[in-house]
Motif scaffolding. Sequence first.
Motif, PDB file in Angstrom:
ATOM      1  N   GLY A 155       0.780  -1.229   0.000  1.00 49.52           N
ATOM      2  CA  GLY A 155       0.000   0.000   0.000  1.00 49.52           C
ATOM      3  C   GLY A 155       0.811   1.278   0.000  1.00 49.52           C
ATOM      4  N   ALA A 156       2.094   1.169  -0.255  1.00 48.94           N
ATOM      5  CA  ALA A 156       2.967   2.351  -0.253  1.00 48.94           C
ATOM      6  C   ALA A 156       3.819   2.394  -1.516  1.00 48.94           C
ATOM      7  CB  ALA A 156       3.882   2.336   0.965  1.00 48.94           C
ATOM      8  N   ILE A 157       4.224   3.595  -1.883  1.00 51.13           N
ATOM      9  CA  ILE A 157       5.212   3.781  -2.944  1.00 51.13           C
ATOM     10  C   ILE A 157       6.555   3.940  -2.251  1.00 51.13           C
ATOM     11  CG2 ILE A 157       5.984   5.232  -4.860  1.00 51.13           C
ATOM     12  CD1 ILE A 157       3.292   3.720  -5.347  1.00 51.13           C
ATOM     13  N   GLU A 158       7.524   3.161  -2.687  1.00 50.25           N
ATOM     14  CA  GLU A 158       8.865   3.203  -2.109  1.00 50.25           C
ATOM     15  C   GLU A 158       9.887   3.505  -3.196  1.00 50.25           C
ATOM     16  OE1 GLU A 158       8.331   0.000   1.509  1.00 50.25           O
ATOM     17  OE2 GLU A 158       9.156  -0.745  -0.383  1.00 50.25           O
ATOM     18  N   VAL A 159      10.919   4.222  -2.810  1.00 51.84           N
ATOM     19  CA  VAL A 159      12.000   4.580  -3.737  1.00 51.84           C
ATOM     20  C   VAL A 159      13.326   4.230  -3.082  1.00 51.84           C
ATOM     21  CG1 VAL A 159      13.170   6.498  -4.913  1.00 51.84           C
ATOM     22  CG2 VAL A 159      10.664   6.428  -4.807  1.00 51.84           C
ATOM     23  N   ARG A 160      14.223   3.718  -3.904  1.00 53.33           N
ATOM     24  CA  ARG A 160      15.600   3.468  -3.468  1.00 53.33           C
ATOM     25  C   ARG A 160      16.501   4.288  -4.379  1.00 53.33           C
ATOM     26  NH1 ARG A 160      17.577  -2.550  -2.574  1.00 53.33           N
ATOM     27  NH2 ARG A 160      16.863  -2.746  -4.721  1.00 53.33           N
ATOM     28  N   LEU A 161      17.186   5.251  -3.796  1.00 54.53           N
ATOM     29  CA  LEU A 161      18.067   6.113  -4.585  1.00 54.53           C
ATOM     30  C   LEU A 161      19.257   5.319  -5.104  1.00 54.53           C
ATOM     31  CD1 LEU A 161      18.078   9.305  -2.321  1.00 54.53           C
ATOM     32  CD2 LEU A 161      16.737   8.889  -4.397  1.00 54.53           C
ATOM     33  N   ASP A 162      19.655   5.622  -6.328  1.00 51.20           N
ATOM     34  CA  ASP A 162      20.803   4.964  -6.939  1.00 51.20           C
ATOM     35  C   ASP A 162      22.068   5.437  -6.226  1.00 51.20           C
ATOM     36  OD1 ASP A 162      22.924   4.093  -8.505  1.00 51.20           O
ATOM     37  OD2 ASP A 162      22.049   4.775 -10.393  1.00 51.20           O
ATOM     38  N   PRO A 163      22.808   4.534  -5.572  1.00 50.51           N
ATOM     39  CA  PRO A 163      24.008   4.955  -4.850  1.00 50.51           C
ATOM     40  C   PRO A 163      25.109   5.486  -5.764  1.00 50.51           C
ATOM     41  CG  PRO A 163      23.858   2.567  -4.898  1.00 50.51           C
ATOM     42  CD  PRO A 163      22.582   3.094  -5.488  1.00 50.51           C
ATOM     43  N   GLU A 164      25.032   5.169  -7.050  1.00 51.63           N
ATOM     44  CA  GLU A 164      26.047   5.644  -7.991  1.00 51.63           C
ATOM     45  C   GLU A 164      25.565   6.830  -8.822  1.00 51.63           C
ATOM     46  OE1 GLU A 164      27.835   2.464 -10.194  1.00 51.63           O
ATOM     47  OE2 GLU A 164      27.849   1.149  -8.442  1.00 51.63           O
ATOM     48  N   ALA A 165      24.431   7.390  -8.441  1.00 49.00           N
ATOM     49  CA  ALA A 165      23.887   8.537  -9.182  1.00 49.00           C
ATOM     50  C   ALA A 165      24.809   9.736  -9.026  1.00 49.00           C
ATOM     51  CB  ALA A 165      22.498   8.887  -8.655  1.00 49.00           C
ATOM     52  N   PRO A 166      24.906  10.542 -10.082  1.00 49.63           N
ATOM     53  CA  PRO A 166      25.707  11.766  -9.969  1.00 49.63           C
ATOM     54  C   PRO A 166      25.051  12.719  -8.973  1.00 49.63           C
ATOM     55  CG  PRO A 166      24.479  11.728 -12.026  1.00 49.63           C
ATOM     56  CD  PRO A 166      24.271  10.394 -11.383  1.00 49.63           C
ATOM     57  N   GLU A 167      25.784  13.722  -8.569  1.00 52.30           N
ATOM     58  CA  GLU A 167      25.226  14.740  -7.672  1.00 52.30           C
ATOM     59  C   GLU A 167      23.956  15.290  -8.309  1.00 52.30           C
ATOM     60  OE1 GLU A 167      26.123  15.964  -4.559  1.00 52.30           O
ATOM     61  OE2 GLU A 167      27.371  14.161  -4.591  1.00 52.30           O
ATOM     62  N   PRO A 168      22.923  15.503  -7.503  1.00 48.86           N
ATOM     63  CA  PRO A 168      21.662  15.986  -8.088  1.00 48.86           C
ATOM     64  C   PRO A 168      21.757  17.433  -8.553  1.00 48.86           C
ATOM     65  CG  PRO A 168      21.516  15.953  -5.702  1.00 48.86           C
ATOM     66  CD  PRO A 168      22.832  15.319  -6.069  1.00 48.86           C
ATOM     67  N   LEU A 169      21.036  17.715  -9.627  1.00 43.71           N
ATOM     68  CA  LEU A 169      20.894  19.095 -10.075  1.00 43.71           C
ATOM     69  C   LEU A 169      19.842  19.759  -9.206  1.00 43.71           C
ATOM     70  CD1 LEU A 169      20.694  18.477 -13.918  1.00 43.71           C
ATOM     71  CD2 LEU A 169      22.635  19.405 -12.654  1.00 43.71           C
ATOM     72  N   LEU A 170      20.037  21.018  -8.926  1.00 41.58           N
ATOM     73  CA  LEU A 170      19.035  21.761  -8.175  1.00 41.58           C
ATOM     74  C   LEU A 170      18.029  22.361  -9.144  1.00 41.58           C
ATOM     75  CD1 LEU A 170      21.363  23.602  -5.658  1.00 41.58           C
ATOM     76  CD2 LEU A 170      20.073  21.478  -5.303  1.00 41.58           C
ATOM     77  N   ILE A 171      16.783  22.468  -8.694  1.00 37.99           N
ATOM     78  CA  ILE A 171      15.772  23.133  -9.502  1.00 37.99           C
ATOM     79  C   ILE A 171      16.247  24.564  -9.750  1.00 37.99           C
ATOM     80  CG2 ILE A 171      13.383  23.964  -9.514  1.00 37.99           C
ATOM     81  CD1 ILE A 171      13.535  20.939  -9.822  1.00 37.99           C
ATOM     82  N   SER A 172      16.014  25.062 -10.930  1.00 41.27           N
ATOM     83  CA  SER A 172      16.467  26.375 -11.372  1.00 41.27           C
ATOM     84  C   SER A 172      16.098  27.495 -10.397  1.00 41.27           C
ATOM     85  CB  SER A 172      15.850  26.676 -12.736  1.00 41.27           C
ATOM     86  OG  SER A 172      15.975  28.023 -13.065  1.00 41.27           O
ATOM     87  N   ALA A 173      17.065  28.339 -10.092  1.00 38.32           N
ATOM     88  CA  ALA A 173      16.813  29.512  -9.257  1.00 38.32           C
ATOM     89  C   ALA A 173      15.826  30.449  -9.949  1.00 38.32           C
ATOM     90  CB  ALA A 173      18.119  30.232  -8.957  1.00 38.32           C
ATOM     91  N   LEU A 174      15.871  30.507 -11.273  1.00 38.15           N
ATOM     92  CA  LEU A 174      14.927  31.339 -12.025  1.00 38.15           C
ATOM     93  C   LEU A 174      13.502  30.842 -11.813  1.00 38.15           C
ATOM     94  CD1 LEU A 174      14.228  33.545 -14.061  1.00 38.15           C
ATOM     95  CD2 LEU A 174      14.745  31.905 -15.881  1.00 38.15           C
ATOM     96  N   TRP A 175      13.301  29.519 -11.889  1.00 38.19           N
ATOM     97  CA  TRP A 175      11.968  28.972 -11.658  1.00 38.19           C
ATOM     98  C   TRP A 175      11.509  29.270 -10.235  1.00 38.19           C
ATOM     99  CZ3 TRP A 175       9.835  25.376  -8.326  1.00 38.19           C
ATOM    100  CH2 TRP A 175       8.500  25.060  -8.587  1.00 38.19           C
ATOM    101  N   ARG A 176      12.390  29.083  -9.262  1.00 35.27           N
ATOM    102  CA  ARG A 176      12.032  29.355  -7.860  1.00 35.27           C
ATOM    103  C   ARG A 176      11.636  30.821  -7.682  1.00 35.27           C
ATOM    104  NH1 ARG A 176      13.017  24.891  -4.847  1.00 35.27           N
ATOM    105  NH2 ARG A 176      14.699  23.539  -5.488  1.00 35.27           N
ATOM    106  N   ALA A 177      12.354  31.719  -8.348  1.00 31.35           N
ATOM    107  CA  ALA A 177      12.036  33.154  -8.241  1.00 31.35           C
ATOM    108  C   ALA A 177      10.658  33.449  -8.821  1.00 31.35           C
ATOM    109  CB  ALA A 177      13.109  33.990  -8.944  1.00 31.35           C
TER     110      ALA A 177
END
Length: 124
Positions: free
Chosen positions: A95-117
């Motif tokens: 009954g739940a959605i579960e996620v396992r992050l890829d341990p070899e994933a590159p550093e995450p990109l941050l959501i655009s500062a322009l979009w946040r503004a």
Amino acid sequence: MSWHRVLDAEELEQATPIAMELQGREICVVRLQQDIHAFDDACPHRQWPLHLGHLKDGILTCRAHTWEWDVRTGELQRMRAPECLTMHEARERDGAIEVRLDPEAPEPLLISALWRATQELEVR
């Protein structure tokens, strides 16, 4: 890496991307038929939030610039560029959605500062 419960299964509607944060990483989760897919939410091209894009037949179109990705594989469609989505394992269990992050994933990109503004301006 371990599995993390991110939401109740009934909260994830068919072909409706949902954004969330998991261990400091912004991810997007989507249900296609019985399969659950998870990937980093920031577009690899312009860092716009992918959960705001248009999803049809497993292809997610970024709202910022119309690049398209297959959410099942992370592959960029119809272009010759290296920008694939960073994928993570996802499943529905008890009954739940579960996620396992890829341990070899590159550093995450941050959501655009322009979009946040732009979001801050809309709130005012």
